[in-house]
Scaffold this motif. Structure first.
Motif, PDB file in Angstrom:
ATOM      1  N   LEU A 191     -37.131   9.998 -19.837  1.00  0.00           N
ATOM      2  CA  LEU A 191     -37.038  10.964 -19.233  1.00  0.00           C
ATOM      3  C   LEU A 191     -35.493  11.302 -18.893  1.00  0.00           C
ATOM      4  O   LEU A 191     -34.844  10.071 -17.976  1.00  0.00           O
ATOM      5  N   VAL A 192     -35.122  12.514 -18.903  1.00  0.00           N
ATOM      6  CA  VAL A 192     -33.761  12.654 -18.672  1.00  0.00           C
ATOM      7  C   VAL A 192     -33.149  13.861 -18.401  1.00  0.00           C
ATOM      8  O   VAL A 192     -34.378  14.999 -18.269  1.00  0.00           O
ATOM      9  N   GLY A 222     -36.058  16.002 -10.516  1.00  0.00           N
ATOM     10  CA  GLY A 222     -37.468  15.486 -10.674  1.00  0.00           C
ATOM     11  C   GLY A 222     -38.013  14.231 -10.769  1.00  0.00           C
ATOM     12  O   GLY A 222     -38.989  13.487 -11.658  1.00  0.00           O
ATOM     13  N   LYS A 223     -36.845  13.391 -11.759  1.00  0.00           N
ATOM     14  CA  LYS A 223     -37.537  12.357 -12.646  1.00  0.00           C
ATOM     15  C   LYS A 223     -38.179  11.295 -12.135  1.00  0.00           C
ATOM     16  O   LYS A 223     -38.628  10.745 -12.255  1.00  0.00           O
ATOM     17  N   SER A 224     -37.297  11.111 -10.438  1.00  0.00           N
ATOM     18  CA  SER A 224     -37.611  10.111  -9.978  1.00  0.00           C
ATOM     19  C   SER A 224     -38.929  10.165  -9.442  1.00  0.00           C
ATOM     20  O   SER A 224     -40.378   8.919  -9.128  1.00  0.00           O
ATOM     21  N   THR A 225     -39.461  11.617  -9.048  1.00  0.00           N
ATOM     22  CA  THR A 225     -40.559  11.758  -8.913  1.00  0.00           C
ATOM     23  C   THR A 225     -41.399  12.020  -9.716  1.00  0.00           C
ATOM     24  O   THR A 225     -42.537  11.346  -9.196  1.00  0.00           O
ATOM     25  N   LEU A 226     -41.949  11.918 -11.239  1.00  0.00           N
ATOM     26  CA  LEU A 226     -42.342  11.743 -11.481  1.00  0.00           C
ATOM     27  C   LEU A 226     -42.596  11.082 -11.747  1.00  0.00           C
ATOM     28  O   LEU A 226     -44.268  10.183 -12.110  1.00  0.00           O
ATOM     29  N   LEU A 227     -41.187   9.719 -11.381  1.00  0.00           N
ATOM     30  CA  LEU A 227     -41.824   8.509 -12.686  1.00  0.00           C
ATOM     31  C   LEU A 227     -42.878   7.331 -11.239  1.00  0.00           C
ATOM     32  O   LEU A 227     -43.846   7.044 -11.554  1.00  0.00           O
ATOM     33  N   HIS A 228     -42.272   8.566 -10.023  1.00  0.00           N
ATOM     34  CA  HIS A 228     -43.516   7.836  -8.932  1.00  0.00           C
ATOM     35  C   HIS A 228     -44.334   8.009  -9.224  1.00  0.00           C
ATOM     36  O   HIS A 228     -45.812   7.559  -8.158  1.00  0.00           O
ATOM     37  N   MET A 229     -45.302   8.870  -9.596  1.00  0.00           N
ATOM     38  CA  MET A 229     -46.597   9.969  -9.449  1.00  0.00           C
ATOM     39  C   MET A 229     -47.378   9.255 -10.806  1.00  0.00           C
ATOM     40  O   MET A 229     -47.989   8.231 -10.574  1.00  0.00           O
ATOM     41  N   VAL A 258     -48.148  -0.200 -18.780  1.00  0.00           N
ATOM     42  CA  VAL A 258     -47.547   0.443 -19.557  1.00  0.00           C
ATOM     43  C   VAL A 258     -45.783  -0.025 -18.603  1.00  0.00           C
ATOM     44  O   VAL A 258     -46.050  -0.607 -17.646  1.00  0.00           O
ATOM     45  N   PHE A 259     -45.092   0.336 -18.691  1.00  0.00           N
ATOM     46  CA  PHE A 259     -43.290  -0.440 -17.937  1.00  0.00           C
ATOM     47  C   PHE A 259     -42.368   0.974 -17.316  1.00  0.00           C
ATOM     48  O   PHE A 259     -42.760   1.719 -18.313  1.00  0.00           O
ATOM     49  N   LEU A 260     -42.502   1.217 -15.911  1.00  0.00           N
ATOM     50  CA  LEU A 260     -41.994   3.237 -15.975  1.00  0.00           C
ATOM     51  C   LEU A 260     -39.800   1.714 -15.513  1.00  0.00           C
ATOM     52  O   LEU A 260     -40.346   1.227 -14.515  1.00  0.00           O
ATOM     53  N   PHE A 261     -39.345   2.318 -16.408  1.00  0.00           N
ATOM     54  CA  PHE A 261     -37.583   2.246 -15.400  1.00  0.00           C
ATOM     55  C   PHE A 261     -37.512   3.152 -14.430  1.00  0.00           C
ATOM     56  O   PHE A 261     -37.795   4.096 -15.481  1.00  0.00           O
ATOM     57  N   ASP A 262     -36.677   3.075 -13.957  1.00  0.00           N
ATOM     58  CA  ASP A 262     -35.802   3.463 -13.087  1.00  0.00           C
ATOM     59  C   ASP A 262     -34.489   3.433 -12.944  1.00  0.00           C
ATOM     60  O   ASP A 262     -34.323   2.892 -12.351  1.00  0.00           O
ATOM     61  N   GLU A 263     -33.630   3.945 -13.397  1.00  0.00           N
ATOM     62  CA  GLU A 263     -32.159   4.260 -13.246  1.00  0.00           C
ATOM     63  C   GLU A 263     -32.155   2.768 -13.616  1.00  0.00           C
ATOM     64  O   GLU A 263     -31.491   2.398 -12.541  1.00  0.00           O
ATOM     65  N   THR A 314     -43.644   2.565 -22.546  1.00  0.00           N
ATOM     66  CA  THR A 314     -42.480   2.677 -21.566  1.00  0.00           C
ATOM     67  C   THR A 314     -42.221   3.895 -21.352  1.00  0.00           C
ATOM     68  O   THR A 314     -41.701   4.790 -22.284  1.00  0.00           O
ATOM     69  N   VAL A 315     -42.059   4.015 -20.216  1.00  0.00           N
ATOM     70  CA  VAL A 315     -41.245   5.404 -19.000  1.00  0.00           C
ATOM     71  C   VAL A 315     -39.844   4.852 -18.544  1.00  0.00           C
ATOM     72  O   VAL A 315     -40.455   4.253 -18.137  1.00  0.00           O
ATOM     73  N   TYR A 316     -38.910   5.263 -19.573  1.00  0.00           N
ATOM     74  CA  TYR A 316     -37.948   5.255 -18.987  1.00  0.00           C
ATOM     75  C   TYR A 316     -36.599   6.590 -18.654  1.00  0.00           C
ATOM     76  O   TYR A 316     -36.942   7.371 -19.117  1.00  0.00           O
ATOM     77  N   VAL A 317     -36.401   6.187 -17.041  1.00  0.00           N
ATOM     78  CA  VAL A 317     -35.718   7.498 -16.636  1.00  0.00           C
ATOM     79  C   VAL A 317     -33.842   6.947 -16.336  1.00  0.00           C
ATOM     80  O   VAL A 317     -34.216   5.977 -15.962  1.00  0.00           O
ATOM     81  N   THR A 318     -33.190   8.327 -16.739  1.00  0.00           N
ATOM     82  CA  THR A 318     -32.224   8.010 -16.461  1.00  0.00           C
ATOM     83  C   THR A 318     -31.485   9.893 -16.861  1.00  0.00           C
ATOM     84  O   THR A 318     -31.742  10.282 -16.698  1.00  0.00           O
ATOM     85  N   HIS A 319     -30.209   9.633 -15.987  1.00  0.00           N
ATOM     86  CA  HIS A 319     -29.218  10.859 -16.483  1.00  0.00           C
ATOM     87  C   HIS A 319     -28.518  10.764 -17.479  1.00  0.00           C
ATOM     88  O   HIS A 319     -27.161  11.802 -17.317  1.00  0.00           O
ATOM     89  N   ASP A 320     -28.563   9.241 -18.058  1.00  0.00           N
ATOM     90  CA  ASP A 320     -26.899   9.245 -18.909  1.00  0.00           C
ATOM     91  C   ASP A 320     -27.939   9.264 -20.416  1.00  0.00           C
ATOM     92  O   ASP A 320     -28.435   9.282 -20.690  1.00  0.00           O
TER      93      ASP A 320
END
Ligand SMILES: Nc1ncnc2c1ncn2[C@@H]1O[C@H](COP(=O)(O)OP(=O)(O)OP(=O)(O)O)[C@@H](O)[C@H]1O
Ligand SMILES: [Mg+2]
Lengths: 348, 309
Positions: A34-35, A41-48, A154-159, A187-193
């Motif tokens: 998720l970028v 809202g990336k972190s929000t989505l991951l937290h949900m 499932v793995f979740l990564f937040d930045e 894996t769901v991986y959040v980043t802004h990069d």
């Protein structure tokens, strides 16, 4: 391992809606990134997804189970946090084994699992240390170790890499990818990069303002961005945008006519998009005035004036020109993009 | 071949008295001077004087001030009242510390919620701390009388309350509770600040890890706030050893000697029986107890307290 399905997921804090209906299908074993820009809202989505935030509307399913009302612990997920969230008063081994303690796992088994995870991540020499005695990259690995000991669905990564320096980020990027190839856990991986997104993902979800802009494989997004936002977000340096209209002999911008693919009705007002790396030097091409030359060794980045618009070009060749001089460039029409001048959607 | 060094063209300059190093030290001493002067006048000199007095027989009324060496310390060892006094002091301190710290922690945890109007409750529980100690104690003295407010309240639900301040056990409980209610707000805000300093992500990680709420408290919260627990325990113990006004107002050390704690006993000896020298000796005892306890607690911090660095 399991698939993950988000259907029309929404989130509001009081009256403020921050996620406006997200649909994503994540296949079993897929690495999804998720970028999007900060605050989208990336972190929000991951937290949900993790169950740390409630879902205002819609459904989230892991495997075949809707998990909307399940506690995080019952979702069989593991999360790696942006600031690692290691327990600072516990050793590396205790940090990694902590989650197993509450699951009535025998002590021997815990030690075995911790050792196995430490082996994968190269943490064996550090098991008795405290987080404060580790470097940033090592802490990051402990955080990952804590996630993998449980063998979650499932793995979740937040930045996870945002606190590391540029070099280490590249190393850890590779390690996370290798880990995924080895464990094949969804894996769901959040980043802004966007570079992280491009290099790691099987599938990228581009978010902006709580909405999905586009979902696709990295190169799909690069080659055929669905709109001006994705076009500008994916790729570095960013795509150049030049306003103008489609004419008989090409795209008519302020002071210059540029090659563009056929098929768009003449007279359409549009934004013309071309990536910096898709300019080619050619003495008898379109004339551009050099503004800045930035040699980077393998490439040369040139800021230049094309008609009245300043654009960036990236050339494999070394550009000898000085500011004020002109160079000739050509553009392959197949590698250009047209976006609607009003709503930014892709044309053609 | 030797060549004489050419005569220096620069004039040999004398090293000035105020070198940079000396100026720096002077500045340093000046900065700590106010504090050092204060400590000397208000702590060190009185301490030395008290020790000096403890070596004398000093009766203010009889105007005697006579050096007698360690005689007061011999009296101390054979003082028949002292074991009881130390016992009462111990019971008071332990009771107070346990009750105060657990109530403060409980309140802090309850008030560490994001609820509407929570600040009102925080203010409410903190307000006794800023109320005048004597006024607070006098009001409680009325409430605890045999026909006071508390027994009236108990009577309304059909319970006949004891004469709180006239039985050894209930008197001790009363002074402890009155003192705790007065001061619990202070520890509460310290705990509250510590609780709010625990990174939220740790709890999120714990929830994902499936840590039950009570274990989150014992395994994460308590270790993370342990420096504050140590600090408040030292403050509370030291404070409990110095309790005086509450005893003077509520029980005057009675009934019998059941609530005669060390400071109150010291006061009796010095100001009621005019034995200033012996009073000074008891002060030295108090000083030693406080010093030793603080030292021990400080030593324990390595074992019990977690520090980030
Ligand atoms: N508790 C909250 N109350 C109100 N609004 C919130 C709350 N938490 C987040 N938001 C809002 O929700 C939006 C999304 O926040 P989120 O933290 O998910 O962004 P993000 O994409 O993770 O950004 P970043 O890259 O900076 O971490 C932001 O506009 C933020 O202001
Ligand atoms: Mg975020």
């Amino acid at each position: 391992m399991a698939s993950v399905t988000l259907s029309d997921v929404k989130k509001s804090y009081g009256k403020a809606a921050v996620i406006h209906g997200i649909d994503v299908d994540i296949a079993d074993g897929e690495f999804v990134v998720l970028v999007g820009p900060s605050g989208c809202g990336k972190s929000t989505l991951l937290h949900m997804l993790a169950g740390l935030e409630t879902i205002t509307d819609g459904t989230i399913a892991i495997g075949d189970d809707v998990v909307n009302d399940l506690e995080p612990k019952d979702r069989d997920i593991a999360m790696v946090f942006q600031n690692y969230a290691l327990y600072p008063h516990m050793t590396v081994a205790a940090n990694m084994g902590f989650s197993l303690e509450h699951r009535r796992v025998a002590k021997d088994t815990i030690a075995e699992r911790v050792k196995w995870a430490a082996g994968i991540l190269g943490l064996e020499p550090y098991l008795d240390r405290f987080p404060r005695q580790l470097s940033g990259g090592q802490r990051q690995r402990v955080a990952m170790g804590r996630a993998i000991v449980r063998d979650p669905k499932v793995f979740l990564f937040d930045e996870p890499l945002s606190n590391l320096d540029a070099k280490l980020r590249v190393v850890m990027r590779g390690e996370i990818k290798a880990l995924h190839q080895r464990l094949k856990t969804t894996t769901v991986y959040v980043t802004h990069d966007q570079v992280e997104a491009m290099t790691m993902a099987d599938k990228i979800v581009v978010l902006s303002g709580g909405r999905i802009e586009q979902v696709g494989a990295p190169l799909e997004l690069y080659d055929r961005p669905a709109n001006q936002f994705v076009a500008g977000f994916i790729g570095s340096p960013s795509m150049n945008f030049i306003p103008g209209q489609v004419g008989a002999s090409g795209f008519e911008a302020d002071g210059v006519t540029l090659p563009c693919p056929a098929g768009t009705p003449i007279g359409t007002k549009a934004i013309y998009g071309v990536r910096p790396e898709h300019f080619t030097l050619s003495p008898d091409g379109i004339k551009a005035e050099i503004l800045i030359v930035e040699p980077m060794g393998s490439e040369t980045q040139v800021t230049m004036k094309l008609g009245q618009t300043s654009v960036i070009g990236l050339f494999r060749e070394r550009v000898a020109g000085m500011p004020g001089e002109t160079i000739g460039i050509t553009i392959d029409p197949a590698k250009t993009h047209l976006f609607d001048a009003v709503n930014g959607q892709r044309l053609g | 071949m030797t060549v004489a060094a050419p005569p220096s063209t620069r004039k040999a300059r004398k090293r000035p008295f105020w070198t940079m190093e000396r100026r720096d030290s002077l500045a340093g001493y000046l900065f700590i001077a106010p504090q050092m002067i204060g400590i000397t006048i208000f702590v060190l000199i009185p301490l030395a004087l008290v020790f000096w007095y403890s070596l004398h027989e000093w009766n203010v009324l009889a105007q005697t001030f006579r050096f007698q060496g360690l005689a007061n310390y011999q009296t101390l060892l054979s003082d028949p009242g002292l074991p009881q006094v130390l016992g009462a002091t111990t019971i008071f301190s332990i009771g107070l510390v346990i009750f105060n710290m657990s109530l403060a922690l409980l309140l802090a945890v309850l008030l560490d919620q994001k609820l509407k109007g929570i600040t009102l409750y925080r203010t409410l529980f903190f307000s006794p701390v800023v109320v005048s100690l004597v006024a607070w104690t006098i009001v409680w003295g009325f409430l605890l009388q045999n026909n006071g407010g508390i027994n009236a309240l108990l009577a309304s639900v059909g319970i006949e309350g004891p004469n709180w301040l006239r039985h050894p056990t209930t008197a001790m409980i009363s002074v402890i509770v009155v003192q705790v209610f007065k001061n619990v707000g202070l520890n509460m805000v310290l705990f509250l600040a510590a609780l709010q300093g625990v990174p939220r992500e740790l709890y999120e990680a714990a929830r994902v890890d499936g840590t039950p709420a009570f274990r989150q408290f014992t395994r994460i919260t308590l270790p993370m706030i342990s420096p504050t627990v140590l600090l408040t325990s030292i403050i509370t113990i030291v404070g409990s050893l110095q309790v005086f006004a509450q005893i003077a107002v509520l029980t005057q050390g009675g009934p019998g000697m059941s609530t005669t704690v060390l400071v109150y006993y010291l006061y009796q000896q010095a100001f009621q029986f005019h034995k200033f020298g012996y009073g000074a000796t008891l002060s030295i005892v108090l000083f030693l107890i406080v010093a030793i306890l603080t030292f021990v607690q400080w030593q324990m911090r390595r074992k019990l307290v977690f520090y980030e660095d």
